[in-house]
Design a protein around this motif. Structure first.
Motif, PDB file in Angstrom:
ATOM      1  N   GLY A   1       0.811  -1.134  -0.002  1.00 46.24           N
ATOM      2  CA  GLY A   1      -0.058  -0.042   0.127  1.00 46.24           C
ATOM      3  C   GLY A   1       0.810   1.159   0.034  1.00 46.24           C
ATOM      4  O   GLY A   1       1.435   1.470   1.140  1.00 46.24           O
TER       5      GLY A   1
ATOM      6  N   SER B   1      -0.370   7.384   2.013  1.00 42.95           N
ATOM      7  CA  SER B   1       0.193   8.273   2.855  1.00 42.95           C
ATOM      8  C   SER B   1       1.125   7.506   3.713  1.00 42.95           C
ATOM      9  O   SER B   1       2.288   7.639   3.924  1.00 42.95           O
ATOM     10  N   TRP B   2       0.352   6.561   4.404  1.00 41.12           N
ATOM     11  CA  TRP B   2       1.057   5.945   5.628  1.00 41.12           C
ATOM     12  C   TRP B   2       1.955   4.849   5.017  1.00 41.12           C
ATOM     13  O   TRP B   2       3.009   4.623   5.665  1.00 41.12           O
ATOM     14  N   GLY B   3       1.471   3.834   4.191  1.00 48.15           N
ATOM     15  CA  GLY B   3       2.446   2.985   3.617  1.00 48.15           C
ATOM     16  C   GLY B   3       3.696   3.478   3.137  1.00 48.15           C
ATOM     17  O   GLY B   3       4.791   3.261   3.454  1.00 48.15           O
TER      18      GLY B   3
ATOM     19  N   GLY C   1      -0.759  -1.399   4.624  1.00 50.90           N
ATOM     20  CA  GLY C   1      -1.025  -0.113   4.661  1.00 50.90           C
ATOM     21  C   GLY C   1      -2.192   0.404   3.963  1.00 50.90           C
ATOM     22  O   GLY C   1      -2.055   1.113   3.071  1.00 50.90           O
ATOM     23  N   VAL C   2      -3.069  -0.716   3.725  1.00 47.76           N
ATOM     24  CA  VAL C   2      -4.216  -0.398   3.074  1.00 47.76           C
ATOM     25  C   VAL C   2      -5.668  -0.033   4.016  1.00 47.76           C
ATOM     26  O   VAL C   2      -5.348  -0.262   5.234  1.00 47.76           O
TER      27      VAL C   2
END
Ligand SMILES: NC(=O)c1ccc[n+]([C@@H]2O[C@H](COP(=O)([O-])OP(=O)(O)OC[C@H]3O[C@@H](n4cnc5c(N)ncnc54)[C@H](O)[C@@H]3O)[C@@H](O)[C@H]2O)c1
Ligand SMILES: O=P(O)(O)OC[C@H](O)CO
Length: 334
Positions: free
Chosen positions: A8, A11-13, A78-79
């Motif tokens: 993912g 943003s965070w992945g 990260g999804v």
């Protein structure tokens, strides 16, 4: 840990992949769209999510999940929380045996009312101690800019948490370990809903007394749910509880708070969704699953219930204020 897959490239992945790479861990980042993987490979930037961040050389990107997963000692998910089940089902056959499966997602699944680590265990068919979660005051843009940040890595297997801690510790990122997966996950999921309420209050023009009241009562209802589900009460005073709640409720970078602010200013849910440009404000869906979970276990969560009514039943945020303040009087610790 030498090699980690991050599934993912939102943003965070992307930001967490950079954290790992900056900690000396080789990372392969999977992007859903081939053009995103190609752009990261070509320019070392993910322009749709973190346009100002140059990604390190030991971070590779691919659109091919099997390439990302091959040889990974940990697989970081990260999804969004509501798509995690479907995403993971597609990757199941390529997951390396024994790899730590790490959830970054903050939510409770609609329908099943399961926490993310429960979804991961069920879909991947792995034992509880093979699943870890990362949760804390972790606004991706600040971390991508290398601003000092702490977080929690929760896993029932302490040694596994420590391995992951080593893989993502660096000069700007400090992870602590915790064995209370339930508490850390509930803290992360519930704070998104409370941030929606804080955003609504800000949009209505209310100030710091109101914010502090919502944050504190929001923590009280989160901790009540935690107590009913076997969490350690002290987790809610830590980074994955109060820490994340304060960051999310206070920051203009939070998608949940921003979404709530639009509702407070008079936007419809559809208008606020359009303004979010496809990025997830997890609380909009999780308010319904958390509310249903609370009803199932007999826990009173009035702010969560009110946020659900605004997001899904057309309640005016102003009427929510009246409803919350008009509730039956009670003792603070009742
Ligand atoms: N952004 C943050 O600051 C932050 C920090 C901590 C935790 N989180 C949590 O991490 C999770 C992911 O958040 P994010 O900010 O990276 O989200 P995002 O919207 O920025 O990215 C989501 C990623 O998932 C991918 N994806 C794969 N399948 C998808 C599908 N079916 N539908 C939609 N997207 C799909 C998208 O392509 C995208 O790369 C959320 O649960 C969020 O609460 C986010
Ligand atoms: O942008 P939000 O509201 O999804 O919040 C991001 C992180 O969860 C903050 O820790």
């Amino acid at each position: 840990m030498k090699r980690v897959a991050v599934m993912g490239a939102g943003s965070w992945g992307t930001a967490f992949a950079k954290v790992l790479a900056d900690s000396g861990t080789d990372v392969v980042l999977w992007a859903r769209r081939a053009e995103v993987a190609d752009e990261i490979t070509r320019s070392r930037v993910n322009p749709g999510y973190l346009p100002d961040t140059v990604l390190p050389a030991n971070l590779a990107a691919t659109h091919d999940p099997a390439k990302a997963l091959a040889g990974a000692e940990a697989v970081v998910l990260g999804v969004p929380s509501q798509t995690l089940r479907a995403n993971l089902a597609q990757w199941r056959s390529a997951l390396p045996a024994g790899a730590t499966l790490v959830s970054l997602a903050k939510g409770v699944e609609l329908g099943t009312l399961k926490r993310m680590s429960e979804v991961v265990r069920e879909v991947a068919g792995v034992p509880e101690d093979q699943v870890a979660v990362v949760s804390g005051p972790n606004l991706a843009k600040e971390i991508a800019a290398e601003q000092p940040t702490a977080t929690v890595i929760a896993c029932t297997d302490h040694d596994r948490a420590v391995d992951l801690q080593h893989a993502c510790s660096n000069s700007y990122f400090r992870p602590y370990t915790n064995v209370d997966v339930v508490g850390c996950e509930l803290g992360g999921a519930c704070k998104n809903v409370i941030a929606l309420a804080c955003g609504m209050a800000a949009g209505l023009g209310f100030g710091d007394n109101t914010m502090a009241s919502i944050i504190t009562r929001g923590l009280a209802e989160t901790a009540r749910m935690g107590a009913a589900l076997g969490a350690d009460p002290l987790t809610f005073a830590g980074l994955a509880g109060l820490g994340d709640l304060v960051a999310t409720c206070a920051s203009p970078l939070s998608r949940n708070r921003s979404f709530g602010e639009r509702l407070g200013r008079g936007d419809t849910v559809a208008q606020a969704q359009e303004a979010a440009h496809g990025q997830v404000a997890e609380g909009v869906k999780s308010c319904s699953s958390i509310r249903e979970l609370a009803a199932r276990i007999g826990v009173d969560m009035p702010i969560t219930d009110g946020v659900h009514r605004v997001c899904h039943d057309g309640l005016d945020p102003r009427a929510l204020t009246t409803a919350l303040l008009g509730r039956e009087r009670k003792a603070e610790r009742q």
